[in-house]
Design a protein around this motif. Structure first.
Motif, PDB file in Angstrom:
ATOM      1  N   ILE A  79       4.314  -2.355  -2.151  1.00 54.94           N
ATOM      2  CA  ILE A  79       3.239  -1.442  -1.767  1.00 54.94           C
ATOM      3  C   ILE A  79       3.670   0.008  -1.996  1.00 54.94           C
ATOM      4  N   PRO A  80       2.831   0.828  -2.609  1.00 55.36           N
ATOM      5  CA  PRO A  80       3.164   2.244  -2.803  1.00 55.36           C
ATOM      6  C   PRO A  80       3.508   2.933  -1.491  1.00 55.36           C
ATOM      7  N   THR A  81       4.551   3.729  -1.518  1.00 55.79           N
ATOM      8  CA  THR A  81       5.089   4.291  -0.281  1.00 55.79           C
ATOM      9  C   THR A  81       4.253   5.430   0.283  1.00 55.79           C
ATOM     10  N   LYS A  82       3.393   6.051  -0.509  1.00 53.91           N
ATOM     11  CA  LYS A  82       2.635   7.207  -0.036  1.00 53.91           C
ATOM     12  C   LYS A  82       1.262   6.839   0.508  1.00 53.91           C
ATOM     13  N   LEU A  83       0.941   5.557   0.544  1.00 57.37           N
ATOM     14  CA  LEU A  83      -0.331   5.171   1.130  1.00 57.37           C
ATOM     15  C   LEU A  83      -0.331   5.447   2.629  1.00 57.37           C
ATOM     16  N   THR A  84      -1.515   5.713   3.163  1.00 58.22           N
ATOM     17  CA  THR A  84      -1.641   5.898   4.599  1.00 58.22           C
ATOM     18  C   THR A  84      -1.535   4.542   5.294  1.00 58.22           C
ATOM     19  N   ALA A  85      -1.327   4.563   6.606  1.00 58.82           N
ATOM     20  CA  ALA A  85      -1.200   3.313   7.363  1.00 58.82           C
ATOM     21  C   ALA A  85      -2.439   2.420   7.210  1.00 58.82           C
ATOM     22  N   GLU A  89      -2.357  -1.276   5.680  1.00 59.65           N
ATOM     23  CA  GLU A  89      -2.834  -2.358   6.533  1.00 59.65           C
ATOM     24  C   GLU A  89      -3.833  -3.237   5.795  1.00 59.65           C
ATOM     25  N   TYR A  90      -4.711  -2.615   5.018  1.00 61.43           N
ATOM     26  CA  TYR A  90      -5.681  -3.404   4.245  1.00 61.43           C
ATOM     27  C   TYR A  90      -4.955  -4.380   3.320  1.00 61.43           C
ATOM     28  N   ILE A  91      -3.935  -3.888   2.590  1.00 57.37           N
ATOM     29  CA  ILE A  91      -3.211  -4.753   1.662  1.00 57.37           C
ATOM     30  C   ILE A  91      -2.467  -5.854   2.414  1.00 57.37           C
ATOM     31  N   LEU A  92      -1.818  -5.504   3.526  1.00 58.17           N
ATOM     32  CA  LEU A  92      -1.091  -6.507   4.304  1.00 58.17           C
ATOM     33  C   LEU A  92      -2.023  -7.624   4.767  1.00 58.17           C
ATOM     34  N   ASN A  93      -3.197  -7.260   5.226  1.00 59.28           N
ATOM     35  CA  ASN A  93      -4.144  -8.275   5.695  1.00 59.28           C
ATOM     36  C   ASN A  93      -4.715  -9.081   4.538  1.00 59.28           C
ATOM     37  N   ASP A  94      -5.013  -8.403   3.431  1.00 59.91           N
ATOM     38  CA  ASP A  94      -5.638  -9.095   2.309  1.00 59.91           C
ATOM     39  C   ASP A  94      -4.683 -10.093   1.664  1.00 59.91           C
ATOM     40  N   CYS A  95      -3.419  -9.715   1.513  1.00 56.12           N
ATOM     41  CA  CYS A  95      -2.468 -10.624   0.850  1.00 56.12           C
ATOM     42  C   CYS A  95      -1.952 -11.704   1.793  1.00 56.12           C
ATOM     43  N   ILE A 106       9.709   5.971   5.493  1.00 55.01           N
ATOM     44  CA  ILE A 106       8.299   5.789   5.162  1.00 55.01           C
ATOM     45  C   ILE A 106       7.441   6.450   6.247  1.00 55.01           C
ATOM     46  N   GLU A 107       6.556   7.353   5.838  1.00 54.29           N
ATOM     47  CA  GLU A 107       5.774   8.125   6.800  1.00 54.29           C
ATOM     48  C   GLU A 107       4.881   7.246   7.674  1.00 54.29           C
ATOM     49  N   SER A 108       4.376   6.161   7.103  1.00 52.61           N
ATOM     50  CA  SER A 108       3.439   5.318   7.846  1.00 52.61           C
ATOM     51  C   SER A 108       4.129   4.241   8.666  1.00 52.61           C
ATOM     52  N   ALA A 109       5.468   4.177   8.647  1.00 54.93           N
ATOM     53  CA  ALA A 109       6.190   3.051   9.245  1.00 54.93           C
ATOM     54  C   ALA A 109       5.879   2.885  10.728  1.00 54.93           C
ATOM     55  N   ASP A 110       5.992   3.952  11.501  1.00 54.09           N
ATOM     56  CA  ASP A 110       5.814   3.831  12.942  1.00 54.09           C
ATOM     57  C   ASP A 110       4.385   3.412  13.299  1.00 54.09           C
ATOM     58  N   GLU A 111       3.419   3.977  12.605  1.00 49.06           N
ATOM     59  CA  GLU A 111       2.035   3.590  12.872  1.00 49.06           C
ATOM     60  C   GLU A 111       1.803   2.135  12.503  1.00 49.06           C
ATOM     61  N   LEU A 112       2.386   1.691  11.392  1.00 47.38           N
ATOM     62  CA  LEU A 112       2.251   0.292  10.991  1.00 47.38           C
ATOM     63  C   LEU A 112       2.919  -0.627  12.002  1.00 47.38           C
ATOM     64  N   HIS A 469      -6.880  12.585   5.376  1.00 48.36           N
ATOM     65  CA  HIS A 469      -7.361  11.205   5.341  1.00 48.36           C
ATOM     66  C   HIS A 469      -6.856  10.390   4.156  1.00 48.36           C
ATOM     67  N   LEU A 470      -6.260  11.027   3.174  1.00 48.86           N
ATOM     68  CA  LEU A 470      -5.851  10.331   1.958  1.00 48.86           C
ATOM     69  C   LEU A 470      -4.377  10.549   1.683  1.00 48.86           C
ATOM     70  N   SER A 471      -3.761   9.597   0.986  1.00 52.87           N
ATOM     71  CA  SER A 471      -2.405   9.831   0.493  1.00 52.87           C
ATOM     72  C   SER A 471      -2.452  10.965  -0.523  1.00 52.87           C
ATOM     73  N   HIS A 472      -1.361  11.703  -0.651  1.00 52.83           N
ATOM     74  CA  HIS A 472      -1.395  12.991  -1.350  1.00 52.83           C
ATOM     75  C   HIS A 472      -1.783  12.874  -2.810  1.00 52.83           C
ATOM     76  N   VAL A 473      -1.473  11.740  -3.456  1.00 57.09           N
ATOM     77  CA  VAL A 473      -1.794  11.621  -4.885  1.00 57.09           C
ATOM     78  C   VAL A 473      -3.297  11.589  -5.132  1.00 57.09           C
TER      79      VAL A 473
END
Length: 511
Positions: A79-85, A89-95, A106-112, A469-473
């Motif tokens: 999973i790309p590291t710059k995605l928001t939590a 989460e969407y990818i984790l649930n979908d896969c 990873i910036e989103s680690a604690d929230e995840l 609201h979005l990852s920086h890219v």
């Protein structure tokens, strides 16, 4: 071939060298650590066909986790590291991931960690609650193989015009864990990778090409020199320091290296390089000409995707006589089709399709699967182009206005879906505009709500809203304004008219 097959012959050979720190992982260490990881996954109840997710920066643990999953018959979703939590989460649930391994930074680690307590959660290096130490837990298990090894596979995500990522999940065959894969054949026969080659990886491993090339090099018993972050001068230094023989780049990397001072470039001897590969985004003809003149005719280009619908390939020698081409089909049969899906004659522009490539349905998305197949059963990545009489493909457009910035795919609809909720925006279109270094930049073209004045102040407000609201890219680098966006009476947006204005193909009233 498999990294395990090299332990008896070259146990002390580096399988991985970290470019920044010099930390080295030998083949014996990779064997022991991937075996321990496979035991750990089995202890969690993961069986053949289950999924682990990897959310990690480039580092020594990344490939150890991937090989542990591979030899346990698991899917590994990177999973790309710059995605928001929420995006992760969407990818984790979908896969359907059952375990998640993250890097500590990873910036989103604690929230995840707080949101995904249903998963087995691990963190490399020093773990913090609710994560367990991956290395610490792994160390409890034997370094010998699990009893039921089987070949696993990556399961990567690619987005579409809807902005929702789509999982590419190939069937796991139940074959032996060390069975040959197509990528081995491609790297040996097309790109000239040799056993024991030294490969420079300058890009994030969560992308399909860097991941698959790196793992293939380790199948061949070679050494991966992994950069934590791309730096143009460091690339040249690393090639000479480690005797790099092969590497993979995107055009933005070429541009940045070509901009190095002449004194720096002249110090570099490119004669060590035997095979340099590029893909991911169109490469401007002058840039590729300059790279071939500098590094010699060792540059290969390929056209393919995370979805294995087919593949084109072109060598430097071929490209010099077919400038701008991405090559001829080497996997699948290439077709250029009209809007009805019927084949077109040579030098006629249309949709690019492949016949006979390996393809399965997008995970959990029958509608998107249907969109990329025509009535003949041929598959497309959504690109537009034409083919000459010799079968060389020339691309003339991207999939559905996808933006490719620095080799990263950015999908406008997701950004538009966010911005249309801004109280000062009546309508919005997000397009890619030319950028000298990155290839394209994200531009939001906004129709303001009545009573709000277009200008720099509103533009900056929209950018700050996006950043929240979005990852920086994905954040627009520029906001322009129109009195009214061009729409059909049915509501269909003529986005091509807006995009073409930035590429000099049309005129639109954009301020």
């Amino acid at each position: 071939m498999h990294p395990a097959s090299h332990v008896t012959t070259t146990p002390d050979r580096p399988a991985l060298i970290m470019a920044g720190t010099g930390e080295t992982t030998t083949y014996l260490e990779l064997e022991h650590r991937s075996n321990q990881g496979a035991h750990l996954f089995r202890s969690l109840g993961l069986k053949v066909g289950d999924v682990v997710a990897i959310l990690m920066e480039n580092g020594p643990r990344f490939l150890e986790v991937a090989w542990a999953a591979q030899r346990a018959g698991l899917y590994f979703t990177c999973i790309p590291t710059k995605l928001t939590a929420p995006e992760v989460e969407y990818i984790l649930n979908d896969c359907g991931a059952q375990a998640l391994i993250v890097s500590p930074d990873i910036e989103s680690a604690d929230e995840l960690g707080a949101r995904m307590d249903r998963l087995s959660l691990f963190m490399s290096a020093e773990a913090r609650d609710p994560f367990h130490s991956y290395e610490g837990e792994r160390a409890h298990f034997p370094v010998t193989p699990i009893s039921d090894q089987a070949a696993g596979s990556d399961m990567l995500y690619t987005s579409g015009t809807s902005g929702r990522p789509k999982g590419v999940k190939l069937p796991i065959s139940g074959s032996a864990f060390d069975s040959e894969i197509r990528m081995e054949v491609v790297c040996r026969e097309l790109f000239g990778f040799e056993p024991g080659c030294i490969y420079l990886c300058p890009a994030p491993l969560y992308h399909s090409a860097p991941l698959r090339f790196s793992m293939t090099v380790q199948r061949l018993g070679g050494t991966v020199v992994l950069m934590e972050k791309f730096d143009p001068e460091a690339v040249l230094t690393l090639i000479e320091k480690y005797g790099v023989t092969c590497a993979q780049f995107v055009p933005t990397h070429f541009i940045r290296m070509l901009r190095l001072p002449d004194a720096v470039r002249k110090r570099f001897d490119p004669s060590l390089l035997k095979s340099v590969i590029h893909a991911s985004a169109p490469c401007p003809v002058p840039v590729k000409e300059a790279m071939i003149a500098w590094w010699g005719p060792v540059i290969h280009e390929f056209y393919s995707g995370t979805e294995p619908v087919g593949m084109c390939h072109i060598t430097s020698q071929e490209w010099l006589t077919h400038k701008g081409s991405v090559g001829r089909a080497v996997v699948g049969i290439l077709h250029i089709c009209d809007d009805e899906g019927e084949p077109l004659p040579a030098r006629t522009e249309g949709s690019v399709y492949f016949e006979g490539g390996t393809w399965v349905a997008y995970h959990n998305d029958e509608a998107k699967t249907a969109e990329v197949h025509n009535q003949h059963g041929w598959s497309t990545l959504g690109d537009v182009g034409w083919m000459d009489e010799e079968g060389y493909l020339y691309l003339t457009d991207r999939k559905s206005f996808m933006i490719i910035s620095g080799g990263v795919n950015i999908y406008p609809q997701e950004v538009e879906n966010l911005l249309i909720g801004h109280p000062k925006i009546a309508d919005v279109a997000v397009v890619g505009a030319p950028h000298e270094e990155m290839g394209e930049q994200v531009v939001a073209v906004v129709q303001p709500m009545p009573g709000f004045t277009p200008g720099p102040e509103l533009g900056q407000e929209i950018i700050e809203f996006s950043r929240a609201h979005l990852s920086h890219v994905k954040v627009p680098r520029r906001v322009d304004f129109m009195d009214e966006l061009p729409r059909h009476a049915t509501g269909k947006l003529y986005k091509r008219l807006i995009r073409d204005a930035y590429w000099g193909k049309a005129e639109a009233k954009i301020v």
